[in-house]
Design an enzyme around this catalytic site. Structure first.
Site, short mmCIF file in Angstrom:
data_model
loop_
_atom_site.label_atom_id
_atom_site.label_comp_id
_atom_site.label_asym_id
_atom_site.label_seq_id
_atom_site.Cartn_x
_atom_site.Cartn_y
_atom_site.Cartn_z
N GLU A 1 35.92 45.77 45.17
CA GLU A 1 36.94 46.80 44.96
C GLU A 1 36.31 47.95 44.18
O GLU A 1 35.32 47.77 43.47
CB GLU A 1 38.14 46.20 44.21
CG GLU A 1 38.88 45.20 45.08
CD GLU A 1 40.17 44.66 44.48
OE1 GLU A 1 40.34 44.69 43.26
OE2 GLU A 1 41.01 44.18 45.27
N GLU B 1 39.51 38.37 45.05
CA GLU B 1 39.03 38.57 43.68
C GLU B 1 39.57 37.38 42.89
O GLU B 1 40.75 37.35 42.55
CB GLU B 1 39.57 39.88 43.10
CG GLU B 1 39.11 41.13 43.82
CD GLU B 1 37.68 41.52 43.48
OE1 GLU B 1 37.06 40.88 42.61
OE2 GLU B 1 37.17 42.45 44.12
N ASN C 1 47.97 39.55 35.09
CA ASN C 1 47.21 39.97 33.89
C ASN C 1 46.94 41.47 33.86
O ASN C 1 46.85 42.06 32.79
CB ASN C 1 45.94 39.14 33.70
CG ASN C 1 44.97 39.24 34.86
OD1 ASN C 1 45.32 39.71 35.93
ND2 ASN C 1 43.75 38.79 34.65
N CYS D 1 39.73 38.09 34.08
CA CYS D 1 38.82 37.31 34.92
C CYS D 1 37.36 37.54 34.55
O CYS D 1 36.52 36.71 34.83
CB CYS D 1 39.04 37.68 36.38
SG CYS D 1 38.92 39.45 36.64
P1 NAD Z 1 47.60 32.77 40.65
O1 NAD Z 1 46.59 32.47 41.67
O2 NAD Z 1 48.43 31.68 40.13
O3 NAD Z 1 48.61 33.88 41.16
C1 NAD Z 1 48.16 35.08 41.73
C2 NAD Z 1 49.20 35.55 42.72
O4 NAD Z 1 49.29 34.61 43.78
C3 NAD Z 1 50.61 35.69 42.15
O5 NAD Z 1 51.24 36.80 42.72
C4 NAD Z 1 51.28 34.41 42.63
O6 NAD Z 1 52.67 34.52 42.75
C5 NAD Z 1 50.64 34.24 43.98
N1 NAD Z 1 50.68 32.88 44.52
C6 NAD Z 1 50.66 31.71 43.86
N2 NAD Z 1 50.69 30.68 44.73
C7 NAD Z 1 50.71 31.22 45.98
C8 NAD Z 1 50.74 30.69 47.30
N3 NAD Z 1 50.73 29.37 47.53
N4 NAD Z 1 50.76 31.55 48.34
C9 NAD Z 1 50.76 32.87 48.13
N5 NAD Z 1 50.73 33.44 46.91
C10 NAD Z 1 50.71 32.62 45.85
O7 NAD Z 1 46.80 33.51 39.47
P2 NAD Z 1 47.38 34.12 38.14
O8 NAD Z 1 47.60 33.02 37.18
O9 NAD Z 1 48.50 35.06 38.41
O10 NAD Z 1 46.15 35.03 37.67
C11 NAD Z 1 45.11 34.53 36.93
C12 NAD Z 1 43.91 34.27 37.80
O11 NAD Z 1 43.54 35.48 38.47
C13 NAD Z 1 42.69 33.88 37.00
O12 NAD Z 1 42.02 32.83 37.64
C14 NAD Z 1 41.84 35.15 37.00
O13 NAD Z 1 40.47 34.92 36.81
C15 NAD Z 1 42.15 35.72 38.33
N6 NAD Z 1 41.88 37.16 38.36
C16 NAD Z 1 40.80 37.60 39.07
C17 NAD Z 1 40.49 38.94 39.08
C18 NAD Z 1 39.31 39.45 39.84
O14 NAD Z 1 39.23 40.65 40.06
N7 NAD Z 1 38.39 38.60 40.28
C19 NAD Z 1 41.30 39.86 38.39
C20 NAD Z 1 42.40 39.37 37.68
C21 NAD Z 1 42.68 38.02 37.68
#
Ligand code: NAD
Length: 497
Positions: free
Chosen positions: A477, A271, A173, A305
């Site tokens: 962060e 995060e 995102n 998020c």
């Molecule tokens: P996601 O957890 O599906 O993916 C995040 C990352 O993890 C990607 O690079 C993905 O390839 C990787 N990933 C997925 N499965 C994995 C595994 N088993 N092992 C290792 N890596 C793996 O999340 P998303 O859909 O890409 O992002 C959206 C989510 O991120 C939302 O829940 C959002 O709230 C959160 N987010 C949080 C923040 C924050 O600062 N708190 C900021 C941005 C997004």
């Protein structure tokens, strides 16, 4: 040439042709200072969510390539940790300057793969780069401590040292800023890093590597790998060389990675997801509250998020607020992020669209009304939607929607809305609008969230700590705290002085 190769070259050329500096668009990973592919040459396609067209291919790496990247980062750490803070700061400053110089191209690459409007993408580049500048400066301010000892000839000194090799896994995102918020403090602290960006947005990450190389950051200090998430994540978390995992993404994946890190007792920064409440009291400035919801809810199409997920509006202004919000939402323009005037781009994929629609359908089936939007459009476009009459028994009250849907919950009492706002396992961002300063402090202090926007729809800036509590994560962060996440304390006990 095999036909497949021909297609790959044509696609890449068509994206590169849109850039002032075509070399920023690369389809190779960056490991140990070299531009590499996956073992056996496997790749996967990346598409433009606005059109469905494939924009390029990147290496489909797994455990083997990850182990090589970790080894490179481990070797580079031995010399990088010995550089002076001033040397690291100078390289980071140069990286920052290159990001700003190439902001237009970086933004275009981001819009092509992620979909957000070009103006928002440019905003993210400046925001992402600001972390590099900030931590270049913070590198010079890593201070230790002296502590009074128990004996007259004793001394106690606390030194700060880099944690070691860092693994970073980032979401789609914010394809630029989620990387710089991790890589900049890691490098400033003297750590080296292996980064795995999201499958949907690898090109923004790889463009950052092109600029890091150009800035003169030594080989092995930054490594970026694209490929199979679970396999790369497994190799990163298993390795004893990796001493810290920093992850931004879903709570579900964060929990898996945290469990995997237990085996080698790594430091973990997480995060994760949010379910932000947005409280608007009867005495709020309504125009400011509408502007706050618009900024918080609809930026990046609601795929953030920290975006308002549950908007609680007090009885006395509920109807007036709903009317004004619907009017503001009516002015949003859905479309391709590259089209002038677009304010809401496509959602990232079909699964995202299905989730959003299922939340809206569940809410309407349980009695909510659609004031605007509410039905999926063409392709991956979802119209900005306002729902009234939403209640806390609906899915939308408990799950992150991650889309442009604003559900309005009605409340009467302050204590009641605080209890409802806190009734979630998440604790990232929250917001409240009121003109009563006592209430502002009282409610802000009662909200169980890492960040509270008071009469503000924005809680994210380079200079302030960003992060969540409860199941929204661990660590912070940004700000001067951000670099601490990449430092260890070492205590020297001296006698006979
Ligand atoms: P996601 O957890 O599906 O993916 C995040 C990352 O993890 C990607 O690079 C993905 O390839 C990787 N990933 C997925 N499965 C994995 C595994 N088993 N092992 C290792 N890596 C793996 O999340 P998303 O859909 O890409 O992002 C959206 C989510 O991120 C939302 O829940 C959002 O709230 C959160 N987010 C949080 C923040 C924050 O600062 N708190 C900021 C941005 C997004």
């Amino acid at each position: 040439m095999v036909p497949e190769m021909e297609t790959v070259m044509t696609l890449a050329a068509s994206v590169a042709a849109q850039l002032k500096d075509p070399s920023l668009f690369t389809e190779r990973c960056y490991v140990d200072g070299a531009w590499t592919g996956a073992e056996g040459g496997a790749t996967f396609a990346v598409d433009n969510p606005a059109t469905g067209a494939i924009i390029g291919h990147v290496p489909d790496c797994g455990a083997q390539e990850t182990d090589a990247a970790i080894a490179a980062a481990g070797r580079a750490f031995q010399s990088w940790r010995k550089t002076t803070a001033g040397e690291r700061a100078a390289l980071l400053e140069r990286w920052y300057a290159l990001m700003m110089e190439h902001a237009d191209d970086l933004a275009r690459i981001m819009t092509l793969e992620q979909g957000k409007p070009l103006a928002e993408a440019k905003g993210e580049i400046a925001y992402g780069a600001s972390f590099v500048k900030w931590f270049a400066e913070e590198a010079r301010r890593v201070y230790g401590e002296t502590i009074p000892a128990a004996t007259a000839d004793g001394r106690i000194i606390v030194q700060k040292q880099p944690v070691g090799v860092v693994a970073a896994i980032t979401p789609w995102n914010f394809p630029n800023a989620m990387i710089t918020r991790k890589a900049a403090p890691a490098l400033a602290a003297g750590c080296t890093i292996v980064i795995k960006p999201a499958e949907a947005t690898p090109f923004s990450a790889l463009a950052l590597a092109v600029l890091a190389e150009r800035a003169g950051i030594p080989k092995g200090v930054i490594n970026i790998l694209t490929g199979r998430p679970a396999e790369i994540g497994g190799a990163l978390t298993k390795s004893p060389t990796v001493r810290k995992l920093t992850f931004t993404g879903s709570t579900r994946v964060g929990k898996i990675l945290m469990a995997q890190c237990a085996e080698t007792v790594k430091k973990v920064g997480l995060e994760l997801g949010g379910n932000a409440p947005f409280l608007i009291f009867d005495d709020a400035d309504l125009d400011a509250a509408v502007a706050g919801v618009m900024a918080s809810k609809f930026r990046n199409g609601g795929q953030t998020c920290v975006c308002a997920n549950r908007i609680f509006v007090q009885d006395g202004i509920y109807d007036a607020f709903a009317d004004r919000l619907a009017a503001a939402v009516g002015k949003l323009k859905v479309g391709d992020g590259l089209t002038e005037g677009t304010t809401i781009g496509p959602m990232i994929n079909k699964a995202a669209i299905d989730k959003i629609q299922s939340h809206v359908d569940d809410a309407t089936a349980r009695g909510a009304s659609v004031v605007s939007g509410g039905k999926v459009g063409e392709g991956l476009f979802y119209p900005p939607t306002v729902l009234t009459g939403t209640t806390t028994d609906m899915r939308i009250a408990h799950e992150e929607t991650f889309g442009p849907v604003a559900p309005l919950f009605r409340f009467t009492e302050e204590a009641e809305v605080i209890a409802k706002a806190n009734d979630t396992p998440f604790g990232l961002a929250s917001y409240l609008f009121t003109r009563d300063i006592s209430r502002a402090f009282r409610v802000a202090e009662a909200l169980e969230f890492g960040m509270v926007g008071v009469n503000s729809g924005s809680v994210s800036t380079t200079t302030a700590p960003f992060g969540g509590i409860k199941e929204s994560g661990l660590g912070r962060e940004g700000s001067h705290h951000g670099i601490e996440e990449f430092l260890e304390m070492k205590t020297l006990h001296l006698g006979g002085i």
